[in-house]
Every structure is written in structure tokens, then in C-alpha cells.
Design a protein around this motif. Sequence first.
Motif, PDB file in Angstrom:
ATOM      1  N   VAL A 246       0.987   6.927   3.971  1.00 36.32           N
ATOM      2  CA  VAL A 246       0.594   5.520   3.983  1.00 36.32           C
ATOM      3  C   VAL A 246       1.791   4.716   4.486  1.00 36.32           C
ATOM      4  O   VAL A 246       2.915   4.918   4.034  1.00 36.32           O
ATOM      5  CB  VAL A 246       0.178   5.038   2.576  1.00 36.32           C
ATOM      6  CG1 VAL A 246      -0.083   3.533   2.570  1.00 36.32           C
ATOM      7  CG2 VAL A 246      -1.045   5.807   2.080  1.00 36.32           C
TER       8      VAL A 246
ATOM      9  N   TRP B 153      -2.109   1.930  -4.770  1.00 36.85           N
ATOM     10  CA  TRP B 153      -1.983   3.363  -4.517  1.00 36.85           C
ATOM     11  C   TRP B 153      -3.188   3.861  -3.744  1.00 36.85           C
ATOM     12  O   TRP B 153      -4.328   3.490  -4.040  1.00 36.85           O
ATOM     13  CB  TRP B 153      -1.848   4.116  -5.842  1.00 36.85           C
ATOM     14  CG  TRP B 153      -1.425   5.539  -5.689  1.00 36.85           C
ATOM     15  CD1 TRP B 153      -0.151   6.006  -5.651  1.00 36.85           C
ATOM     16  CD2 TRP B 153      -2.274   6.685  -5.587  1.00 36.85           C
ATOM     17  NE1 TRP B 153      -0.142   7.375  -5.520  1.00 36.85           N
ATOM     18  CE2 TRP B 153      -1.445   7.814  -5.474  1.00 36.85           C
ATOM     19  CE3 TRP B 153      -3.660   6.876  -5.565  1.00 36.85           C
ATOM     20  CZ2 TRP B 153      -1.937   9.101  -5.355  1.00 36.85           C
ATOM     21  CZ3 TRP B 153      -4.155   8.157  -5.440  1.00 36.85           C
ATOM     22  CH2 TRP B 153      -3.298   9.257  -5.343  1.00 36.85           C
ATOM     23  N   GLU B 154      -2.932   4.712  -2.733  1.00 32.61           N
ATOM     24  CA  GLU B 154      -3.994   5.320  -1.939  1.00 32.61           C
ATOM     25  C   GLU B 154      -3.847   6.834  -1.953  1.00 32.61           C
ATOM     26  O   GLU B 154      -2.735   7.353  -1.881  1.00 32.61           O
ATOM     27  CB  GLU B 154      -3.926   4.813  -0.497  1.00 32.61           C
ATOM     28  CG  GLU B 154      -4.166   3.325  -0.367  1.00 32.61           C
ATOM     29  CD  GLU B 154      -4.077   2.833   1.063  1.00 32.61           C
ATOM     30  OE1 GLU B 154      -4.101   3.664   2.003  1.00 32.61           O
ATOM     31  OE2 GLU B 154      -3.990   1.607   1.242  1.00 32.61           O
ATOM     32  N   ASP B 155      -4.974   7.523  -2.014  1.00 34.09           N
ATOM     33  CA  ASP B 155      -4.979   8.985  -1.965  1.00 34.09           C
ATOM     34  C   ASP B 155      -5.041   9.407  -0.499  1.00 34.09           C
ATOM     35  O   ASP B 155      -6.115   9.670   0.043  1.00 34.09           O
ATOM     36  CB  ASP B 155      -6.172   9.537  -2.751  1.00 34.09           C
ATOM     37  CG  ASP B 155      -6.127  11.050  -2.862  1.00 34.09           C
ATOM     38  OD1 ASP B 155      -5.071  11.642  -2.568  1.00 34.09           O
ATOM     39  OD2 ASP B 155      -7.157  11.644  -3.243  1.00 34.09           O
TER      40      ASP B 155
ATOM     41  N   LYS C 157       0.799  12.839  -7.250  1.00 31.43           N
ATOM     42  CA  LYS C 157      -0.211  12.325  -8.191  1.00 31.43           C
ATOM     43  C   LYS C 157       0.339  12.011  -9.578  1.00 31.43           C
ATOM     44  O   LYS C 157      -0.141  11.097 -10.241  1.00 31.43           O
ATOM     45  CB  LYS C 157      -1.383  13.302  -8.296  1.00 31.43           C
ATOM     46  CG  LYS C 157      -0.993  14.667  -8.812  1.00 31.43           C
ATOM     47  CD  LYS C 157      -2.146  15.652  -8.747  1.00 31.43           C
ATOM     48  CE  LYS C 157      -1.662  17.026  -9.160  1.00 31.43           C
ATOM     49  NZ  LYS C 157      -2.685  18.036  -8.992  1.00 31.43           N
TER      50      LYS C 157
ATOM     51  N   THR D 154       1.399   5.679  -1.340  1.00 24.04           N
ATOM     52  CA  THR D 154       0.925   6.905  -1.962  1.00 24.04           C
ATOM     53  C   THR D 154       2.134   7.580  -2.585  1.00 24.04           C
ATOM     54  O   THR D 154       3.262   7.107  -2.450  1.00 24.04           O
ATOM     55  CB  THR D 154       0.182   7.823  -0.963  1.00 24.04           C
ATOM     56  OG1 THR D 154      -0.519   8.825  -1.697  1.00 24.04           O
ATOM     57  CG2 THR D 154       1.118   8.465   0.046  1.00 24.04           C
ATOM     58  N   SER D 155       1.888   8.677  -3.292  1.00 25.77           N
ATOM     59  CA  SER D 155       2.960   9.410  -3.971  1.00 25.77           C
ATOM     60  C   SER D 155       2.384  10.710  -4.492  1.00 25.77           C
ATOM     61  O   SER D 155       1.178  10.942  -4.402  1.00 25.77           O
ATOM     62  CB  SER D 155       3.501   8.600  -5.157  1.00 25.77           C
ATOM     63  OG  SER D 155       2.486   8.472  -6.153  1.00 25.77           O
TER      64      SER D 155
ATOM     65  N   SER E 142       4.511   9.277   1.263  1.00 23.56           N
ATOM     66  CA  SER E 142       3.733  10.490   1.486  1.00 23.56           C
ATOM     67  C   SER E 142       3.611  11.256   0.183  1.00 23.56           C
ATOM     68  O   SER E 142       4.461  11.132  -0.703  1.00 23.56           O
ATOM     69  CB  SER E 142       4.412  11.338   2.564  1.00 23.56           C
ATOM     70  OG  SER E 142       3.585  12.407   2.955  1.00 23.56           O
ATOM     71  N   ARG E 143       2.532  12.025   0.055  1.00 20.93           N
ATOM     72  CA  ARG E 143       2.197  12.681  -1.210  1.00 20.93           C
ATOM     73  C   ARG E 143       3.048  13.886  -1.567  1.00 20.93           C
ATOM     74  O   ARG E 143       3.535  13.993  -2.672  1.00 20.93           O
ATOM     75  CB  ARG E 143       0.741  13.155  -1.185  1.00 20.93           C
ATOM     76  CG  ARG E 143      -0.268  12.086  -1.299  1.00 20.93           C
ATOM     77  CD  ARG E 143      -1.643  12.677  -1.403  1.00 20.93           C
ATOM     78  NE  ARG E 143      -1.913  13.517  -0.226  1.00 20.93           N
ATOM     79  CZ  ARG E 143      -3.094  13.649   0.346  1.00 20.93           C
ATOM     80  NH1 ARG E 143      -4.135  13.042  -0.149  1.00 20.93           N
ATOM     81  NH2 ARG E 143      -3.245  14.400   1.406  1.00 20.93           N
TER      82      ARG E 143
ATOM     83  N   ARG F 227       0.883  -1.170   0.000  1.00 22.17           N
ATOM     84  CA  ARG F 227       0.000   0.000   0.000  1.00 22.17           C
ATOM     85  C   ARG F 227       0.915   1.213   0.000  1.00 22.17           C
ATOM     86  O   ARG F 227       1.816   1.311   0.836  1.00 22.17           O
ATOM     87  CB  ARG F 227      -0.881   0.005   1.262  1.00 22.17           C
ATOM     88  CG  ARG F 227      -1.889  -1.109   1.317  1.00 22.17           C
ATOM     89  CD  ARG F 227      -2.673  -1.154   2.642  1.00 22.17           C
ATOM     90  NE  ARG F 227      -2.934   0.140   3.231  1.00 22.17           N
ATOM     91  CZ  ARG F 227      -2.319   0.635   4.320  1.00 22.17           C
ATOM     92  NH1 ARG F 227      -1.399  -0.070   4.955  1.00 22.17           N
ATOM     93  NH2 ARG F 227      -2.631   1.822   4.791  1.00 22.17           N
TER      94      ARG F 227
ATOM     95  N   ARG G  18       1.480   8.354  -9.880  1.00 18.60           N
ATOM     96  CA  ARG G  18       0.546   7.315  -9.431  1.00 18.60           C
ATOM     97  C   ARG G  18       0.560   6.104 -10.365  1.00 18.60           C
ATOM     98  O   ARG G  18       0.633   4.960  -9.909  1.00 18.60           O
ATOM     99  CB  ARG G  18      -0.870   7.891  -9.347  1.00 18.60           C
ATOM    100  CG  ARG G  18      -1.896   6.844  -9.023  1.00 18.60           C
ATOM    101  CD  ARG G  18      -3.306   7.400  -9.002  1.00 18.60           C
ATOM    102  NE  ARG G  18      -4.261   6.335  -8.742  1.00 18.60           N
ATOM    103  CZ  ARG G  18      -5.516   6.533  -8.442  1.00 18.60           C
ATOM    104  NH1 ARG G  18      -6.000   7.765  -8.374  1.00 18.60           N
ATOM    105  NH2 ARG G  18      -6.313   5.506  -8.221  1.00 18.60           N
TER     106      ARG G  18
END
Length: 187
Positions: A152, A146-148, A133, A130-131, A160-161, A128, A136
Motif C-alpha cells: 500500500v 489498514w488494508e489487506d 496481520k 498495511t502490515s 507491505s505485509r 492508508r 493491524r
Amino acid sequence: MPGPLDGKRILILSTNGFEQSELEVPRDRLKEAGAQVHVVSPEAGEIKGWDKKDWGRAVKVDKALSEARESDYDAIVLPGGQINPDLLRVEPAAIALIKSFYDAGKTVAAICHAPWLLVEAGIARGKRMTSYKSIRTDVENAGARWEDASVVTDAGVITSRNPGDLEDFSRKIIEEVREGKHERRAA
């Protein structure tokens, strides 16, 4: 009063073009928590950051990539920005170092575009994550879910985003390092 990371050693792997805040904020928060933090780079001397729309400040390199060993540290932190991880992902020694932290069950933390490095190291599959966008699809194509979300964590792999999530990202690194080694399969 002792800090939560007293006696812990953290490696930040970076090169020129790192997003300024993505190196400096975690570095400073980890030091405030009591950790000894080393900036490691293929370049000696200093590396220069990217600060939003132009070149930023230089940061002192503490150790050459060729001298860095996973066994000397408790965690690795990978700042993003577009330039930094793109340059590092073609450095075999950088990818091998990242993979060695993962294989040892140590905390691996990547923000923004730095999950590219986890993709290159073969760490993303089944995780799991994130990144930022724009990468992605790269993360998903590498087999990650991928999680928004701002941060994560999956078995000690923290993603982290973006720079807006740096405080949460830094807190999560401190928490995961305090937990110690993580059980997971080799990359």
C-alpha cells in the motif's frame, strides 16, 4: 545502460533481529537498479538477521545511526521481523531520523512489523497502510486505515505485509524514489 536509480542514495535502518530477506532483497534490488545503499544501525560493525526460525547471517553496517542524516539520502527503508522494529522504536534517534525523511517528503518504506516505527514516529495517522496481520490493531489504533494488500502506498509512504511481498515492495520503492519528493503534511 544507466539504472533507474543511478545517482540515488537509499538508507536502510536496521538493528539485530531484522528479518533476513526483508533487508537483503530490497538492498539487492535497489543496488541492481543503480542506487547506492547504506545499512545504518545503532550498532557498529555488523548486525545479525533472523531467518525464519533462528538467527541468520550478519550484514555489514555502513554507517552509525548517530552519523546518518536525511539530507544525504533519497529514501529510507525499514525492514521488519518482530525483534528489529521493536528495538528501534525505543531509540529516539531512530524515530527522529524516520520522521525527518517523512517531513522532507522523501520515500519512507516499511515492511512486516516495521510499520510499528511509523506509528511511533506519528506518521500513521490518516494514512492508508498495511502490515503484518499481528500489528493491524496497533496500526489502526494509531489512526491509519489498514488494508489487506501486499503493498500500500500513500503519498510516498510504502507499507507491505510480509516477506512474500518483497519483489512488489522493492519495485514500489524504485518507482516512488524515481517520482521524487512527495507532498504531504508534517508528522
